[in-house]
Enzyme design. Structure first.
Site, PDB file in Angstrom:
ATOM      1  CD  GLU A 101      -2.948  -1.227   0.559  1.00 44.46           C
ATOM      2  OE1 GLU A 101      -3.168  -0.244  -0.130  1.00 44.46           O
ATOM      3  OE2 GLU A 101      -3.701  -2.244   0.404  1.00 44.46           O
ATOM      4  CB  THR A 102       1.504   4.209  -1.889  1.00 41.24           C
ATOM      5  OG1 THR A 102       2.636   3.313  -2.249  1.00 41.24           O
ATOM      6  CG2 THR A 102       2.044   5.661  -1.903  1.00 41.24           C
TER       7      THR A 102
END
Length: 364
Positions: free
Chosen positions: A118-119
């Site tokens: 995830e970012t």
């Protein structure tokens, strides 16, 4: 003789400046050399930290921009990587945190370039209040726990928020999420509960599940769905023996992914979710190996480009209400649970409290 002083101010190109910048480009260069309006807008979206306007008052009289290289995404220095749900380096689940929102395409490209599960993309709204969106390398997701925890940690560690006040994250699909800074470096997250409802699988899907996990039908104690995932409770013996998982087959079962869970410490006269029988002694032996946890889990999201997630806070929005209900069914007055998610990257633990609407987790 008349003299005058002209003052120029420099600042990042704003959306309202773009038309003036485009006009300047057209009059400053031959038609075959001038950047097209589309390319100038692309620079503003994808390299805005390197795109400055020179102004006299509100009038743009010049601009300075960095170079956009075809096939590359120019990011900025305001990016961090944090290992969430752990107190050791290279443990837990890593997430990138970017203090900027851009176009959906730009954020997706940055997440793909980071190549982490995830970012998080943050945009400040007010003191201790931020817009928050999450992207995997392949798509945007509606809710992510570990990347929210990483964002909250990044904000306080860098002095971007007041630690004596909660931080509110405005999200696109999951409402407002709250992070509270506790003593000892802990952060408490208040997330919406996503209860699990029992769901019978078709014979075909049951076969896919059994073969993908390399278990027996008798190992399955419960199957249901939360808002996002298929949730499968298996015996402790089957859980701790999981290996040779066929990730691509799990991706055929629909939803965001598959969450496999099992009981931890013996609760009361027996283990939560298991019954007396020929396999009871073996199950109890498995539980006694790690008796301090109420339940264990592993999370698989091949549909999102993540075969196995190291720590999944959003999955615990379903797991915590599920196991709380199971413990209460045995007459145990439990108000909090201690959970452990296992993965090849290492184990991660968190404490959780559940009320009727929220699942709150505290983690380092």
């Amino acid at each position: 003789m008349t003299s005058f002083v002209s003052t120029l101010t420099f600042g990042l190109v704003a959306s309202e400046d773009l038309e003036q910048v485009i006009d300047l480009e057209i009059v400053s260069f031959p038609p075959d050399e001038a950047a097209t309006p589309e390319k100038i807008k692309y620079r503003a979206e994808n390299a805005s930290d390197f795109f400055l306007a020179a102004k006299q008052g509100n009038r743009v009289v010049g601009f300075i921009n960095g170079t956009c290289i075809a096939g590359k995404v120019i990011t900025h220095s305001n990016q961090w990587q944090v290992d969430a749900f752990t107190d050791v380096a290279f443990g837990g689940n890593p997430a990138a945190i970017v203090l900027k929102h851009g176009s959906d395409d730009w954020m997706q490209r940055v997440a793909m370039e980071n190549n982490l599960s995830e970012t998080s993309f943050l945009e400040k709204v007010a003191e201790n209040r931020f817009k928050l969106r999450w992207f995997t390398p392949t798509s945007e997701v509606a809710l992510c726990g570990h990347a929210t925890l990483a964002a909250a940690h990044t904000l306080v560690e860098n002095g971007f928020v007041r630690a004596d006040l909660p931080v509110v994250f405005e999200t696109k699909h999951s409402g407002e999420l709250v992070a509270t800074y506790l003593d000892g470096g802990l952060i408490q997250l208040a997330f919406p509960a996503t209860p699990v409802a029992a769901q019978a699988l078709s014979p075909t899907d049951t076969t896919v599940l059994i073969e993908a996990l390399s278990i027996q039908a008798s190992d399955i104690l419960f199957v249901g769905r939360s808002l996002y995932d298929l949730v499968v409770e298996v015996t402790p013996a089957a859980f701790h023996g999981l290996r040779d998982i066929q990730f691509s087959d799990l991706g055929k079962l629909g939803g965001r992914g598959v969450v496999v869970t099992t009981a931890g410490r013996p609760l009361g006269g027996g283990s939560v979710g298991s019954s007396a029988g020929d396999g009871q002694q073996q199950e109890n032996q498995q539980q006694q190996q790690q008796p301090e946890f109420d339940f264990f889990s592993r999370c698989f999201f091949p549909a999102l480009g993540i075969n196995e997630d190291a720590v999944t806070g959003s999955a615990h929005c379903a797991l915590c209400p599920y196991w709380l209900e199971r413990s209460q069914r045995l007459g145990l007055a439990k108000e909090s649970l201690w959970a452990k998610q296992q993965s090849p990257r290492g184990d991660a633990a968190a404490a959780a409290e559940v009320d009727e609407t929220d699942a709150a987790a505290a983690a380092p």
